[in-house]
Design a protein around this motif. Structure first.
Motif, PDB file in Angstrom:
ATOM      1  N   GLN B  12      26.129  58.535  47.432  1.00 22.87           N
ATOM      2  CA  GLN B  12      25.265  57.582  46.721  1.00 22.87           C
ATOM      3  C   GLN B  12      24.430  56.743  47.673  1.00 22.87           C
ATOM      4  OE1 GLN B  12      28.295  58.337  45.748  1.00 22.87           O
ATOM      5  NE2 GLN B  12      28.059  58.906  43.604  1.00 22.87           N
ATOM      6  N   ASP B  13      24.926  56.523  48.890  1.00 25.15           N
ATOM      7  CA  ASP B  13      24.188  55.692  49.846  1.00 25.15           C
ATOM      8  C   ASP B  13      22.904  56.354  50.313  1.00 25.15           C
ATOM      9  OD1 ASP B  13      26.158  53.758  49.730  1.00 25.15           O
ATOM     10  OD2 ASP B  13      27.311  54.669  51.349  1.00 25.15           O
ATOM     11  N   VAL B  15      20.921  58.240  48.273  1.00 25.46           N
ATOM     12  CA  VAL B  15      19.994  58.445  47.153  1.00 25.46           C
ATOM     13  C   VAL B  15      19.354  57.101  46.811  1.00 25.46           C
ATOM     14  CG1 VAL B  15      19.768  59.204  44.766  1.00 25.46           C
ATOM     15  CG2 VAL B  15      21.322  60.391  46.303  1.00 25.46           C
ATOM     16  N   MET B  16      18.055  57.001  47.017  1.00 28.69           N
ATOM     17  CA  MET B  16      17.355  55.715  46.933  1.00 28.69           C
ATOM     18  C   MET B  16      16.635  55.517  45.600  1.00 28.69           C
ATOM     19  SD  MET B  16      17.620  53.919  49.693  1.00 28.69           S
ATOM     20  CE  MET B  16      18.860  54.304  50.892  1.00 28.69           C
ATOM     21  N   PHE B  17      17.049  56.250  44.572  1.00 31.73           N
ATOM     22  CA  PHE B  17      16.393  56.111  43.273  1.00 31.73           C
ATOM     23  C   PHE B  17      17.444  56.325  42.190  1.00 31.73           C
ATOM     24  CE2 PHE B  17      16.468  60.673  42.714  1.00 31.73           C
ATOM     25  CZ  PHE B  17      16.497  61.112  44.012  1.00 31.73           C
ATOM     26  N   GLU B  20      17.109  57.651  35.910  1.00 33.30           N
ATOM     27  CA  GLU B  20      15.965  57.550  34.997  1.00 33.30           C
ATOM     28  C   GLU B  20      14.680  57.970  35.705  1.00 33.30           C
ATOM     29  OE1 GLU B  20      14.700  53.594  34.100  1.00 33.30           O
ATOM     30  OE2 GLU B  20      13.803  54.170  32.175  1.00 33.30           O
ATOM     31  N   VAL B  21      14.519  57.514  36.943  1.00 33.39           N
ATOM     32  CA  VAL B  21      13.309  57.845  37.709  1.00 33.39           C
ATOM     33  C   VAL B  21      13.219  59.353  37.903  1.00 33.39           C
ATOM     34  CG1 VAL B  21      12.186  57.582  39.958  1.00 33.39           C
ATOM     35  CG2 VAL B  21      13.268  55.615  38.864  1.00 33.39           C
ATOM     36  N   PRO B  84       7.332  60.846  46.552  1.00 31.83           N
ATOM     37  CA  PRO B  84       7.204  59.392  46.677  1.00 31.83           C
ATOM     38  C   PRO B  84       8.511  58.621  46.472  1.00 31.83           C
ATOM     39  CG  PRO B  84       5.371  60.269  45.421  1.00 31.83           C
ATOM     40  CD  PRO B  84       6.328  61.417  45.618  1.00 31.83           C
ATOM     41  N   VAL B  85       9.475  59.190  45.769  1.00 26.74           N
ATOM     42  CA  VAL B  85      10.738  58.469  45.595  1.00 26.74           C
ATOM     43  C   VAL B  85      11.846  59.002  46.496  1.00 26.74           C
ATOM     44  CG1 VAL B  85      10.269  57.711  43.235  1.00 26.74           C
ATOM     45  CG2 VAL B  85      11.476  59.871  43.609  1.00 26.74           C
ATOM     46  N   ASN B  86      11.640  60.173  47.076  1.00 32.89           N
ATOM     47  CA  ASN B  86      12.692  60.756  47.907  1.00 32.89           C
ATOM     48  C   ASN B  86      12.031  61.568  49.023  1.00 32.89           C
ATOM     49  OD1 ASN B  86      15.268  61.413  48.736  1.00 32.89           O
ATOM     50  ND2 ASN B  86      15.556  63.048  47.242  1.00 32.89           N
ATOM     51  N   TRP B  87      11.938  60.980  50.211  1.00 33.02           N
ATOM     52  CA  TRP B  87      11.103  61.602  51.242  1.00 33.02           C
ATOM     53  C   TRP B  87      11.539  63.014  51.645  1.00 33.02           C
ATOM     54  CZ3 TRP B  87      13.606  62.649  55.746  1.00 33.02           C
ATOM     55  CH2 TRP B  87      14.708  61.874  56.061  1.00 33.02           C
TER      56      TRP B  87
END
Lengths: 310, 235
Positions: B12-13, B15-17, B20-21, B84-87
């Motif tokens: 989980q650390d 994953v930055m989104f 829902e996104v 844009p949400v996950n490089w």
């Protein structure tokens, strides 16, 4: 149409003058329960900041999704309406900086915030470039606070941040860590470097900071921003179905968000906690922790003991 | 950072989104590309028909369609929407584009032999059933994960073709699908979107199907290059 009596007119003029003279005082009276809100001085200057800020980790990384950008703007608007100012971000958080910038644009609120971000690059020569990129994404001229993210290349970045502070390119500088990692190294930096802020993880379950870092921050006059106040949401998942203790009201606690946040901001070394949320309703609850009574030392011990028993 | 420090992180650390996104990515790309997005699943439906032809040209076309599907989901879904949400998705996206171009360049080596019936049926099942996994997570028909746009469906279906290639090309083509399978499974697990784990599971299952019912070209020579045995002499 309401008739304007002479008495009402005079009261109105008086309050308007008060609002112009002291917006913060006026704001304090316009909150739920008409209670003053809790702010904390930044030790290096004495400037006050509200004790509850806003984190953006995960929650504001919504990419180009206009529906979610608008929704997060409403969360930001609620935060500002409840007198929040401290917003924290990092280049690590994907599109979060752009979403903050879009929200500030829409609300015309660039000058109402205490803007904090981080430098997150292993290249020690990219400090200024990354700060400038973040300024552009937020739509601001300069940050109030720049922090070295997770001690990454901290020697090089901190040297540049000190220069930037001397040049007036940033007001405060600091260093961050999270998840309770690298505390020993952070303590060494706090002991030797002229920091304005440190950012660390502290909550009712993760209390390792109480042993060394929080006392050291007080001793060295360093402001403390607390991240992961809800342990990434797991505190709610674990305890939300449980009842609050019968004595919660005496500690100024009306819900679990207030329980977790008031435990943190009532620690004398803590300047500000930065919970993150995607929900307007949760933002209202979070900001509620900034008002009313705070638990005293014995009540804090009872709070820690209560969740430990659960 | 030392190894012990890395071990203290959880999935989980990284994953930055939020879920829902991610789930809205499917709905957003479908709404933005409507009605042109229908071209992709249509291409997916006709692909096995081309792939089953004895002549080489239709089979080239089948591989070209697969290549375009990889380019489509690589550039559109991964680079433009997910990146844009996950490089890391941006890196995967460009790798998908390169793999798609490689498929276009394969020409005659594309499909050494016609697709067998079980492979064709597996293909159709994959592109007709798997898209609904994302709808199970986000109850909105716009969230369909369509072949040619959504990487999970595209990868799961096309491994049926890659397993058909001669070595070492087969393994070269399977590196990226397997890497994506691992990456996406970790992401779905961290997000708690457990229905989406059906994509990596289906990919691995279809790979097994491809290897079991569709032996490698070394074992099944191309019908055009086979040397007729004594029992199959032409009159």
């Amino acid at each position: 149409m309401l008739e304007l009596s002479r008495r009402r007119f005079l009261i109105g003029v008086g309050l308007s003058g008060l609002a112009v003279a002291s917006p913060r005082l006026m704001a304090a009276g316009s909150t739920p329960g008409e209670q003053a809100f809790h702010s904390r001085p930044i030790p290096s200057t004495g400037e006050s900041v509200p004790a509850i800020g806003m984190g953006t980790w995960i929650t504001f990384n919504v990419g180009g999704d206009q529906y979610l950008i608008d929704q997060r703007t409403r969360v930001l608007e609620t935060f500002l309406e409840r007198n929040g100012t401290v917003i924290d971000c990092s280049p690590m958080y994907g599109s979060a900086a752009d979403v903050i910038g879009a929200g500030l644009d829409k609300l015309g609120a660039h000058d109402r915030i205490f803007a904090a971000t981080k430098i997150w690059t292993s290249d020690g020569s990219e400090t200024r470039e990354q700060a400038a990129t973040s300024e552009r994404r937020w739509g601001i001229d300069r940050f109030d606070l720049l922090q070295v993210h997770n001690l990454l290349a901290w020697q090089e970045h901190l040297a540049t941040l000190k220069e930037m502070k001397a040049e007036g390119r940033v007001r405060y500088i600091g260093i961050s860590t999270s998840h309770g990692r690298r505390h020993r190294e952070l303590a060494r930096v706090m002991e030797t470097e002229p920091l304005d802020f440190v950012q660390l993880t502290y909550n009712v379950l993760d209390r390792e900071s109480e042993e060394r870092l929080l006392p050291l921050a007080r001793e060295r006059d360093i402001a403390v921003i607390v991240n992961r106040p809800f342990q990434g949401g797991s505190l709610f998942r674990r305890f939300q179905s449980e009842p609050l203790p019968s004595w919660a009201g005496e500690a100024g606690v009306g819900n679990w968000a207030e329980f977790f946040l008031k435990f943190i901001i009532s620690h004398p070394a803590v300047t500000c906690a930065i919970p993150a949320t995607t929900s307007v309703e949760h933002m209202q609850e979070n900001m509620g922790a900034m008002y009313g009574q705070l638990p005293d030392a014995s009540q804090r011990r009872m709070m820690a003991e209560y969740v430990r028993q659960l | 950072m030392n190894g012990a420090a890395w071990l203290s992180y959880s999935l989980q650390d990284f994953v930055m989104f939020g879920p829902e996104v991610f789930l809205r990515l499917f709905a957003r790309i479908n709404q933005d590309l409507w009605p042109w997005l229908l071209l992709w699943p249509l291409a997916g439906l006709v692909l096995p028909w081309f792939g089953r032809q004895a002549a080489e040209l239709p089979r080239r076309l089948a591989m070209a369609l697969a290549g375009l599907a990889w380019i489509g989901c690589g550039y559109l879904f991964l680079v433009r929407y997910y990146g844009p949400v996950n490089w890391p998705a941006t890196g995967f996206g460009w790798a998908f584009v390169v793999q798609g171009l490689l498929l276009l360049l394969l020409k005659g080596r594309a499909l050494p032999a016609p697709m067998t019936r079980p492979v064709a049926v597996s293909w159709w099942l994959a592109i007709l059933l798997l898209p609904w996994l994302s709808v199970l997570e986000m109850p909105d028909v716009w969230a369909l994960a369509l072949f040619g746009l959504a990487p999970g469906v595209t990868v799961a279906a096309t491994v049926l073709l890659f397993a058909r290639q001669p070595s070492p090309l087969r393994w070269l083509l399977l590196v990226l699908p397997l890497a994506w399978t691992l990456f996406s499974a970790a992401t779905y697990w961290a997000l708690g979107t457990f229905w989406l784990l059906g994509f990596p599971v289906a990919t691995l299952a279809l790979l097994v199907v491809a290897f079991r019912v569709n032996p490698s070209p070394e074992q099944t020579p191309d019908s055009q290059s086979v040397r007729p045995g004594p029992g199959r002499q032409s009159p």
